[in-house]
Design a protein around this motif. Structure first.
Motif, mmCIF file in Angstrom:
data_model
loop_
_atom_site.group_PDB
_atom_site.id
_atom_site.type_symbol
_atom_site.label_atom_id
_atom_site.label_comp_id
_atom_site.label_asym_id
_atom_site.label_seq_id
_atom_site.Cartn_x
_atom_site.Cartn_y
_atom_site.Cartn_z
ATOM 1 N N UNK B 20 -4.661 -3.913 9.005
ATOM 2 C CA UNK B 20 -4.396 -2.894 7.973
ATOM 3 C C UNK B 20 -4.667 -3.498 6.588
ATOM 4 N N UNK B 21 -5.617 -2.941 5.858
ATOM 5 C CA UNK B 21 -6.021 -3.555 4.591
ATOM 6 C C UNK B 21 -4.914 -3.581 3.534
ATOM 7 N N UNK B 22 -3.982 -2.641 3.630
ATOM 8 C CA UNK B 22 -2.946 -2.580 2.596
ATOM 9 C C UNK B 22 -1.571 -2.997 3.108
ATOM 10 N N UNK B 23 -1.545 -3.665 4.279
ATOM 11 C CA UNK B 23 -0.315 -4.310 4.732
ATOM 12 C C UNK B 23 0.838 -3.336 4.931
ATOM 13 N N UNK B 25 2.159 -2.451 7.925
ATOM 14 C CA UNK B 25 3.027 -2.782 9.060
ATOM 15 C C UNK B 25 3.755 -4.110 8.877
ATOM 16 N N UNK B 40 2.230 3.148 1.059
ATOM 17 C CA UNK B 40 1.025 2.397 0.677
ATOM 18 C C UNK B 40 -0.194 2.798 1.514
ATOM 19 N N UNK B 42 -3.436 4.165 2.962
ATOM 20 C CA UNK B 42 -4.557 4.801 2.263
ATOM 21 C C UNK B 42 -5.367 5.709 3.203
ATOM 22 N N UNK B 43 -4.814 6.025 4.365
ATOM 23 C CA UNK B 43 -5.460 6.961 5.291
ATOM 24 C C UNK B 43 -6.916 6.570 5.564
ATOM 25 N N UNK B 62 -3.407 12.865 3.469
ATOM 26 C CA UNK B 62 -3.371 11.596 2.733
ATOM 27 C C UNK B 62 -2.327 11.626 1.627
ATOM 28 N N UNK B 63 -1.822 12.807 1.329
ATOM 29 C CA UNK B 63 -0.939 12.947 0.173
ATOM 30 C C UNK B 63 0.538 12.839 0.509
#
Ligand SMILES: Cc1cc2nc3c(=O)[nH]c(=O)nc-3n(C[C@H](O)[C@H](O)[C@H](O)COP(=O)(O)OP(=O)(O)OC[C@H]3O[C@@H](n4cnc5c(N)ncnc54)[C@H](O)[C@@H]3O)c2cc1C
Ligand code: SF4
Ligand code: SF4
Lengths: 536, 108
Positions: B20-23, B25, B40, B42-43, B62-63
């Motif tokens: 996961x690019x935005x951490x 989990x 966080x 980003x879908x 996504x919102x």
């Protein structure tokens, strides 16, 4: 003043020839190329090299053109006017050559290119997940040490001002890292201001801030307002498919002239009401091709129970900033060096004005630039490391980072508040898509105040430091963007001034910008014209 | 946004925590990873692609968060549907290399 780095600093330390910051396509190509030139390479990524950045979750068209003169000529000429007559033919030629070679290498490495009905391999597009999974494999096979979830926070510089490494945190280990290196490649992508455009929330301009703190400058930062169409509820920005769409207003009336290629009409309408799209002009064969071209485009529709070909759905325009803009770190020579010794830039972190002037919108150029500039920056960084040899072993290095990192005994740094304040200036269409001198002035006043406010704030708490540096980087980026936009009193490329609606042939020049506490902008000559400049 | 880690399917390999690019989990010591920072997300759907057993589901919005029902997702074949579409499941390998973008970017 900056702190001297003691030898004990950092939980884990590495000594490398080349440090690559960012593991999207530009960073991955840079790492492979540096390692291929004999360098010991470390690559750090804020997320995960292979899934992180703008390319990994997307599909990208690539500027892949057969090396035949007529085809090349047509490819270059087709973009001249769109880009506002600022691109450089010599650089276009180099990028076309390098991209052709790199794409063919990908085929050799096993990338599964599709074939057309005549059985001919089609190499003008790459599927992000496949491409970046393959690139990670190549990076590892090249012997590069990869640190995932390891955002860089600041650069290290030696006493002559040359870049000597970087440091950051390993956010899943609660520890920090320090990499001393003889050369550093910044490949941290562009800045999309946390707008939730596909894959872009890792792209907050961190590399710009780090580089600026070491003294680097920027170019074409006024070309930084790329907006792409997405369903109002979704993240997938794919403007191409909207070439087959009809746009309607709330009442269902067709909006004249609105189109994927005429997004400004949509932006104008969105200022006052909702806009809907329906991809109703795609016949069955186009629909099938779309599904096979980019499956993730359909995820939000399939999962939300909407058929985009037969039903209207609300759309929005998401800011992609410099990701599909062309502004970035200024490149000073063919090796992709920046204005600071030891620092190279590649991909969206660097300006793309060289091949597309003031407009890209993606359109294949950014992907071509990422793989070409990465390839050159990595090779040049390896070269520099070889030339420096063992001379750097004893050098004293200092930390170049400032904002959000220095203890001030003042107010705490609140990243969420700063981020919202920046977004309030850069996201609205009536501030950034359609620009005017008055509004730019007003935004800059807010942003300058915000900057002095965060300069005085205390160092961010350890759990907040990554987000605080992101917020600071976005603030700094917005100031280079808007200061440049204010100076360019004309409409050119993607930069639209409502108060100067025409291209002004007297302003066919480039804008260099930089500075942190004091932001400055200077003009410099544009490359020689290949064709006659005409007002758009 | 990410909505589901199926306790029934998850083998606790923690691949999603890594990719996961935005951490979003956090790994757990005894159980499936936890969605620790959903806001966080980003879908980007990347976690779904890398989960070897299709235990993850990213909802379309996504919102904001949404309610999902695992049973329904299984019945409507949505769990794992993205991985299948790009040819990353053992049964869908032939879909790799069928990118039809070239048909859409040629002049029309
Ligand atoms: C939806 C979408 C579709 C697109 N389609 C096209 C197209 O069709 N054709 C085209 O040419 N271009 C397209 N683009 C643009 C293209 O994706 C980018 O130009 C390309 O990804 C740039 O590569 P990069 O390696 O420079 O940056 P990225 O791929 O964005 O990678 C940057 C990397 O840096 C990392 N990073 C960021 N900050 C830090 C830090 N502080 N420390 C460590 N690492 C960090 C990130 O995690 C990320 O992995 C598209 C973009 C989007 C968003
Ligand atoms: S990748 Fe899938 S199986 Fe592995 S831990 Fe995550 S949810 Fe569980
Ligand atoms: S969709 Fe993307 S951001 Fe959200 S949890 Fe999955 S990998 Fe992370």
């Amino acid at each position: 003043m900056a702190n001297t780095l003691s030898n004990a600093a950092g939980s884990i330390q590495f000594d490398a020839d080349v440090l690559v910051i960012g593991g999207g396509p530009a960073g991955a190509w840079a790492a492979c190329s540096a390692a291929g030139n004999g360098a010991r390479v470390v690559l750090v990524d804020k997320g995960y090299c292979g899934s992180s950045g703008a390319t990994a979750p997307s599909g990208t068209g690539v500027w892949y053109v057969q090396p035949e003169q007529a085809k090349r000529e047509a490819a270059m000429a087709s973009r001249e006017a769109l880009g506002g007559f600022l691109a450089d033919r010599a650089w276009m030629g180099r990028v076309l050559d390098q991209t052709y070679d790199n794409i063919n290498l990908l085929a050799e490495w096993g990338y599964p290119f599709a074939t057309n009905d005549e059985g001919k391999s089609q190499r003008t597009s790459l599927q992000g997940p496949e491409y970046m999974r393959l690139m990670r494999k190549r990076v590892r096979e090249a012997g590069v040490k990869i640190l995932d979830h390891s955002p860089a926070l600041e650069l290290l510089v030696d006493d002559e001002g040359a870049v000597a490494g970087a440091m950051g945190v390993r956010r899943q280990q609660d520890e920090s890292w320090v990499v001393r290196a003889k050369a550093v490649v910044i490949a941290t992508g562009g800045c999309a201001f946390l707008s939730k455009a596909l894959g872009c929330n890792v792209l907050t301009g961190d590399g710009y801030l780090m580089a600026a703190e070491a003294g680097a400058d920027f170019s074409s930062m006024e070309f930084s307002n790329a907006y792409a169409i997405a369903p109002a509820f979704g993240s997938v920005t794919k403007t191409l498919f909207y070439n087959w769409a009809t746009f309607t207003d709330e009442a269902g009336t067709v909006i004249p002239d609105a189109a994927g290629r005429h997004r400004s009409v949509i932006a104008k309408k969105l200022l006052s009401e909702k806009v809907y799209a329906q991809i109703d002009r795609a016949d069955e064969s186009v629909q099938a091709a779309m599904r096979m071209a980019q499956p993730n485009f359909f995820l939000s529709f399939d999962r939300g129970g909407i058929n985009p070909f037969t039903q209207r759905f609300p759309v929005t325009l998401r800011l992609e900033g410099t990701v599909r803009g062309t502004g970035g770190l200024r490149i000073t020579d063919q090796s992709c060096a920046t204005s600071v010794p030891g620092l190279y830039a590649a991909g969206d972190a660097a300006t793309r004005e060289l091949i597309c002037g003031g407009f890209t919108g993606g359109g294949s150029h950014n992907a071509a630039w990422a793989m070409s500039s990465g390839f050159w920056a990595g090779a040049a960084a390896a070269d520099r490391a070889r030339h420096l040899g063992t001379r750097t072993a004893k050098r004293v290095v200092t930390r170049a980072g400032g904002v959000a990192l220095e203890t001030r005994n003042d107010r705490p740094f609140d990243p969420a508040r700063v981020t919202r304040a920046v977004q309030d200036e850069v996201l609205p269409y009536d501030k950034n898509y359609f620009r005017t001198g008055t509004v730019l002035h007003h935004s800059l006043r807010q942003l300058d105040l915000l900057w002095s406010d965060i300069r005085q704030a205390d160092a961010a708490a350890p759990e907040d430091v990554v987000k605080a540096r992101e917020a600071a980087a976005m603030t700094a980026t917005a100031r280079w963007m808007f200061r440049s936009a204010l100076v360019r009193t004309e409409t050119r490329g993607m930069h639209k001034r409502e108060d100067y609606a025409k291209l002004d042939t007297a302003q066919r020049h480039l804008l260099t910008s930089g500075g942190l506490d004091e932001v400055w902008v200077k003009t410099r000559p544009a490359p020689a014209l290949a064709v006659q400049e005409v007002a758009a | 946004m990410i909505e589901l880690v199926s306790a029934e399917r998850c083998t606790q390999c923690n691949i999603c925590v890594a990719v996961c690019p935005v951490n979003v989990f956090d790994a757990a010591s005894d159980g499936p990873p936890i969605i620790a920072r959903q806001s966080d997300c980003q879908t980007c759907f990347m976690c779904e692609l890398y989960c070897p057993v299709d235990a993850l589901f990213v909802a379309h919005d996504a919102e904001g968060p949404a309610v999902v029902n695992e049973q329904v997702l299984v019945e409507t074949a949505l769990l794992g549907s993205y991985r299948e579409a790009i040819g990353w499941t053992p049964g869908s390998r032939d879909r790799r290399g069928t990118d039809q973008s070239f048909k859409l970017t040629q002049p029309h």
